[in-house]
Design a protein around this motif. Structure first.
Motif: not given
Length: 147
Positions: A49, A63, A65, A70, A72-74, A82-83
């Motif tokens: 990443s 987060d 999936d 993918r 997800t960055y929270r 961001q995904v």
């Protein structure tokens, strides 16, 4: 007369070598402890990443999936969600990891032995210990971004 200060030349950032990466990305033995396995997964995740260690620390189980390939960055530097796509190798690594990791959806993906969020220092020390155990002297989590 005032003059503009000369702009300093940019230097080439240090990176992990191919030989070092081969050592770091090699899967640990099946009987390794959770800390070593988690560090190996984190190293692979950082290489996949290129995200910052602060972002890695904040990822929760929900987060990730794996079906959609993918994450997800929270939490990231610009405070925007961001995904990010995951490669199939990273998905397989994470599949193995979540079976061992377990936990609830709102638990941190990369946790300490008590299931709590890793501190920045704990993550740094875990990666340093992992790298040194593999014979790699460089221990910076940020070097993965440059690599």
């Amino acid at each position: 007369m005032t003059t503009k200060a000369a702009k300093e030349k940019e230097t080439v950032k240090d990176t992990y070598t191919d030989a070092e990466l081969a050592l770091l990305l090699k899967r640990p033995a099946k009987d390794c402890d959770f800390g070593e396995f988690r560090s190996w997964v984190v190293v692979n995740f950082l290489m996949n990443s290129g995200c910052r260690s602060a972002t890695v620390r904040c990822i929760q189980n929900q987060d990730v999936d794996l079906a959609a390939l993918r994450v997800t960055y929270r939490h990231n530097k610009n405070s925007k969600i961001q995904v990010i796509p995951l490669c199939s190798i990273m998905v397989n690594i994470l599949r193995d990891y979540v079976v061992i990791r377990g936990g609830k959806p709102d638990d941190y993906l990369f946790c300490n032995q008590f299931g709590e969020m890793l501190t920045m220092n704990a993550l740094r020390l875990a990666i340093a210990k992992y790298n040194q155990s593999r014979g790699v002297k460089k221990t910076s989590t940020h070097l993965y971004r440059h690599t």
